[in-house]
Motif scaffolding. Structure first.
Motif, PDB file in Angstrom:
ATOM      1  N   MET A   1       0.827  -1.218   0.000  1.00  0.00           N
ATOM      2  CA  MET A   1       0.000   0.000   0.000  1.00  0.00           C
ATOM      3  C   MET A   1       0.852   1.255   0.000  1.00  0.00           C
TER       4      MET A   1
ATOM      5  N   TYR B   1     -12.801   1.374   1.852  1.00  0.00           N
ATOM      6  CA  TYR B   1     -12.945   2.477   2.814  1.00  0.00           C
ATOM      7  C   TYR B   1     -11.727   3.378   2.907  1.00  0.00           C
ATOM      8  N   VAL B   2     -10.539   2.778   2.987  1.00  0.00           N
ATOM      9  CA  VAL B   2      -9.377   3.640   3.254  1.00  0.00           C
ATOM     10  C   VAL B   2      -8.615   4.050   2.002  1.00  0.00           C
ATOM     11  N   SER B   3      -9.029   3.547   0.854  1.00  0.00           N
ATOM     12  CA  SER B   3      -8.310   3.984  -0.354  1.00  0.00           C
ATOM     13  C   SER B   3      -9.254   4.323  -1.511  1.00  0.00           C
TER      14      SER B   3
ATOM     15  N   ILE C   1     -12.509   4.993  -1.842  1.00  0.00           N
ATOM     16  CA  ILE C   1     -13.429   6.131  -1.714  1.00  0.00           C
ATOM     17  C   ILE C   1     -12.668   7.462  -1.725  1.00  0.00           C
ATOM     18  N   SER C   2     -11.439   7.464  -1.204  1.00  0.00           N
ATOM     19  CA  SER C   2     -10.643   8.707  -1.249  1.00  0.00           C
ATOM     20  C   SER C   2     -10.435   9.146  -2.693  1.00  0.00           C
TER      21      SER C   2
ATOM     22  N   VAL D   1     -12.929  -5.026   1.255  1.00  0.00           N
ATOM     23  CA  VAL D   1     -13.809  -4.143   2.035  1.00  0.00           C
ATOM     24  C   VAL D   1     -12.980  -2.983   2.611  1.00  0.00           C
ATOM     25  N   HIS D   2     -11.871  -3.311   3.267  1.00  0.00           N
ATOM     26  CA  HIS D   2     -11.070  -2.271   3.921  1.00  0.00           C
ATOM     27  C   HIS D   2     -10.501  -1.272   2.916  1.00  0.00           C
TER      28      HIS D   2
ATOM     29  N   VAL E   1     -19.766   1.945  -0.031  1.00  0.00           N
ATOM     30  CA  VAL E   1     -19.069   3.068   0.605  1.00  0.00           C
ATOM     31  C   VAL E   1     -19.549   4.400   0.012  1.00  0.00           C
TER      32      VAL E   1
ATOM     33  N   VAL F   1     -17.298  -0.783  -3.226  1.00  0.00           N
ATOM     34  CA  VAL F   1     -17.173   0.652  -3.509  1.00  0.00           C
ATOM     35  C   VAL F   1     -18.557   1.315  -3.528  1.00  0.00           C
TER      36      VAL F   1
END
Lengths: 284, 284
Positions: free
Chosen positions: B122, B184-186, B188-189, B180-181, B246, B243
């Motif tokens: 990442m 959320y942390v990448s 959607i940004s 899933v994670h 989210v 996605v």
């Protein structure tokens, strides 16, 4: 010159540092209503003296309102009233708020209106308080001077000198245009960042996962979500018409992405990203 | 050890630099389908030799697929087929994609499945291509190893050594959780940043205004909108279920802000910002 700074936080404190160091101010008088912030500002040495509001207004050649927008609207009239009582037409007051129309309306018919120069130095970080103040914060950034024709020419010249000392790029604009543009290039960034933080915090109950997995991309996109509500609540309410219009456009764009992803329409997603990529040419 | 890197862009190129410099690889074989990228990678010296796909797979101890997700899904089966034809059960192939489930499904029943180790380092920037490659890109960042129990233990140990060389923090997870994670942390940004760029570009027809007024806040929030569609179209389509969920939460949060601003409900806006501020404790 004696500069009075009301609000010794990130903006006021950073101004205090560079206006003194770079010789624009002989003396900085500071006003700070929060006792902890006042003690910290004195300890850090942001002002030569921390004084009361009235004393600051009476003694300063220029008064800088570096407080949240609601407080600035309330204080601006009081400062001009004080100038009037003193018969001091050569005094100057400026604000540093991210909204301009509400202030313009508030003092439009004040007999001392020409003592006021509306400004917005577009610099900052997501941190606040006197401990966030730093030298060089304003260097190279844009500063709006709004409705300059409503202020005395002499006052505008002095304020331009102040911002030149801070190495800011000066741009003139009327207050309504200012509020439209800042809704697009600043206010929506904050709202989208707040929404992103809320989305992730809502779903990722296990905070360790966020910490472990947060990429550099997430960190930069969510950075503004650390911003202070004392500053942002009044901006969003006082510029609500513009901000709502921008949010609506933003939700439309997000919905376009949603629809294209739901339809697995790779061509449409690609064309949206290609279009978004145009920002590369504008933001280095 | 001979490392074959397919795709000499930001990720593959940066791996090539540090795996060679830090002594993990004696030789780097590179594969690059884009002729301009191939020429640039040779000029920059990212690989010891730029070769064809088959030659790379046949000669390398480890094959790294550093290509967009769609291409990785297509290539992974081919690499494993080749290993099978060679009877080479000790060979290893890894991918570096931001989605994991689609790859896991694609090769679930392949007889050489245990030669494949699913990974997601990442790290990255908004730039792409061999000229974006840099030493130290991965240092200190998280790397997911997905479904490790589906790979041979020896292969996993070697891949761990590879990522330890890159100074990455290793985290194990199954591929569904990973998807899933990262939504959320990448993911959607990136979508929120694309939507922000589209919003501003749509309304601010005068690009000079965006350039003049763009604050540091806008620049950091919109940074990811510069990202490459070749990489992002397959991620968004292949991880669409997560996605979309989210995005829906995100639009709800944005709508909550909209409603609170429209109602001039300062208390509600403040409580939303207070809640968003919790991200401060998680992201330094």
């Amino acid at each position: 010159m004696k500069v009075g700074i009301i609000g010794l936080g990130l903006i006021g404190g950073s101004m205090a540092i560079d206006l003194k160091r770079r010789g624009f101010a002989d003396t900085i008088l500071g006003v700070e209503s929060d006792p902890l912030h006042a003690a910290a500002a004195e300890k850090i040495g942001l002002a030569d003296e921390v004084v009361g509001f009235d004393e600051c207004v009476e003694q300063s050649d220029i008064v800088v309102l570096a407080v949240p927008a609601d407080a600035a609207v309330a204080m601006l009239g009081k400062v001009l009233d004080r100038f009037e009582a003193m018969g001091a037409r050569d005094r100057i007051v400026i604000d540093t708020c991210s909204i301009k129309a509400a202030l313009a309306v508030a003092v439009k018919y004040h007999p001392m209106r020409r003592c006021y120069v509306a400004t917005h130095p577009m610099a900052g970080t997501e941190y606040s308080g006197p401990w966030a103040a730093m030298p060089g914060l304003f260097d190279g950034r844009a500063c709006i001077i709004a409705d300059a024709e409503e202020s005395s020419e002499k006052a505008v010249r002095t304020v331009e000198k102040l911002y030149n000392t801070l190495n800011m790029r000066l741009i003139r604009m009327n207050s309504d245009s200012h509020d439209v543009h800042t809704a697009y290039v600043s206010h929506i960034s904050h709202v989208s960042s707040f929404a992103l933080a809320l989305t992730v915090l809502d779903k990722e109950r296990d905070e360790k996962h966020i910490f472990d997995l947060a990429s550099g991309g997430f960190s930069s996109t969510v950075r503004l979500a650390k911003s202070n509500p004392d500053m942002w609540v009044p901006i969003l309410t006082r510029n609500s018409d513009n901000v709502l219009r921008v949010i609506d456009t933003y939700i439309e764009k997000m919905q376009e992405f949603r629809d294209a992803i739901a339809a697995c329409d790779s061509d449409k997603i690609r064309s949206l990203i290609d279009e978004a990529n145009r920002i590369k040419k504008i933001i280095r």
